[in-house]
Design an enzyme around this catalytic site. Structure first.
Site, PDB file in Angstrom:
ATOM      1  N   GLY A 282       9.223  93.105  26.943  1.00  0.00           N
ATOM      2  CA  GLY A 282       8.578  94.344  26.501  1.00  0.00           C
ATOM      3  C   GLY A 282       7.936  94.212  25.124  1.00  0.00           C
TER       4      GLY A 282
ATOM      5  CG  ASP B 242      13.973 106.301  30.055  1.00  0.00           C
ATOM      6  OD1 ASP B 242      13.510 105.213  30.418  1.00  0.00           O
ATOM      7  OD2 ASP B 242      13.282 107.329  29.990  1.00  0.00           O
TER       8      ASP B 242
HETATM    9  P1  IMP Z   1      12.547 101.474  30.436  1.00  0.00           P
HETATM   10  O1  IMP Z   1      13.701 102.036  29.706  1.00  0.00           O
HETATM   11  O2  IMP Z   1      12.942 100.354  31.336  1.00  0.00           O
HETATM   12  O3  IMP Z   1      11.744 102.551  31.131  1.00  0.00           O
HETATM   13  O4  IMP Z   1      11.639 100.779  29.373  1.00  0.00           O
HETATM   14  C1  IMP Z   1      10.636 101.443  28.692  1.00  0.00           C
HETATM   15  C2  IMP Z   1       9.703 100.460  28.056  1.00  0.00           C
HETATM   16  O5  IMP Z   1      10.264  99.991  26.847  1.00  0.00           O
HETATM   17  C3  IMP Z   1       9.317  99.229  28.859  1.00  0.00           C
HETATM   18  O6  IMP Z   1       7.976  98.946  28.602  1.00  0.00           O
HETATM   19  C4  IMP Z   1      10.177  98.140  28.314  1.00  0.00           C
HETATM   20  O7  IMP Z   1       9.538  96.901  28.405  1.00  0.00           O
HETATM   21  C5  IMP Z   1      10.346  98.588  26.880  1.00  0.00           C
HETATM   22  N1  IMP Z   1      11.668  98.207  26.398  1.00  0.00           N
HETATM   23  C6  IMP Z   1      12.862  98.690  26.785  1.00  0.00           C
HETATM   24  N2  IMP Z   1      13.853  98.069  26.114  1.00  0.00           N
HETATM   25  C7  IMP Z   1      13.242  97.171  25.304  1.00  0.00           C
HETATM   26  C8  IMP Z   1      13.733  96.199  24.395  1.00  0.00           C
HETATM   27  O8  IMP Z   1      14.935  96.022  24.195  1.00  0.00           O
HETATM   28  N3  IMP Z   1      12.816  95.461  23.776  1.00  0.00           N
HETATM   29  C9  IMP Z   1      11.471  95.609  23.962  1.00  0.00           C
HETATM   30  N4  IMP Z   1      10.958  96.477  24.808  1.00  0.00           N
HETATM   31  C10 IMP Z   1      11.847  97.262  25.480  1.00  0.00           C
END
Ligand code: IMP
Length: 199
Positions: A156, A75
């Site tokens: 993201g 996460d």
């Molecule tokens: P999750 O870990 O997939 O729940 O991601 C959480 C949020 O952070 C999402 O909106 C992703 O797009 C963003 N996110 C996760 N990793 C990255 C990254 O490496 N770069 C930019 N955004 C990220």
């Protein structure tokens, strides 16, 4: 798990192609990574907690209980100092209404308008289920938030995050560089070191 004889297999609790790509680059020929898609696993994994650590473990155990195989979940959150660590664990659903990555990004920029203190960090927590035990690994990269989005690589919040030591955003940088220095790379390299020692 034997990493010496034939390639060890770990299942990654994700459907995010960008994350898979980054992780494949890190593990290359060392460990075979399978995605949820590769395993035909279609259920939604729960993320109901307020800490990255707890969400990673919750996703992990839902998958481990279903598949009974070695696996890992991660996460990630963008933690902005001037916003008291937000969006943090809510990064994926920050702009609550429709939860698109662009909406999230523009909400952050809106909230950061006129704020001079732009320090931020990405933080990743990996939970690994290996032979019925759980281990955790953390990766942090410090940087700052831009005034407007720049670049079209990555995903993201990449277009608004400039890592310390660089002038480009994560979305402008060569993705090989991001894969080497990122929060995820740091956490996954810790996991790789651990896996090597486990043998
Ligand atoms: P999750 O870990 O997939 O729940 O991601 C959480 C949020 O952070 C999402 O909106 C992703 O797009 C963003 N996110 C996760 N990793 C990255 C990254 O490496 N770069 C930019 N955004 C990220």
């Amino acid at each position: 798990m034997n990493m010496n004889s034939k390639k060890a297999v770990l299942i990654f609790a994700t459907r995010n192609e960008h994350k898979l790509h980054e992780v494949h680059r890190i593990f290359q020929n060392i460990i075979q990574i399978k995605s949820l898609h590769d395993c035909g696993f279609n259920e939604v994994l729960p993320e109901t907690h307020e800490k990255l650590e707890e969400n990673a473990e919750e996703k992990l155990m839902a998958l481990a209980d279903a598949l009974h195989q070695n696996c890992f979940a991660e996460d990630t959150g963008l933690e902005i100092k001037a916003l008291n660590g937000k969006p943090g664990v809510y990064s994926a659903r920050y702009a609550e209404k429709n939860q698109s990555p662009l909406d999230n990004l523009y909400l952050v920029l809106e909230q950061m308008k006129d704020i001079k203190q732009r320090n931020a960090r990405f933080r990743t927590v990996i939970a690994l289920y290996l032979n019925e035990k759980v281990y955790k690994f953390e990766g942090i990269i410090n940087g700052r938030i831009t005034d407007k989005p720049r670049g079209n690589k990555g995903f993201g919040y990449d277009p608004v995050f400039v890592p310390d030591g660089y002038n480009e955003t994560f979305a402008e940088l060569d993705q090989d560089i991001k894969s080497t220095i990122s929060h995820r790379a740091i956490a996954f390299n810790k996991m790789l070191t651990f896996l090597r020692e486990e043998l």
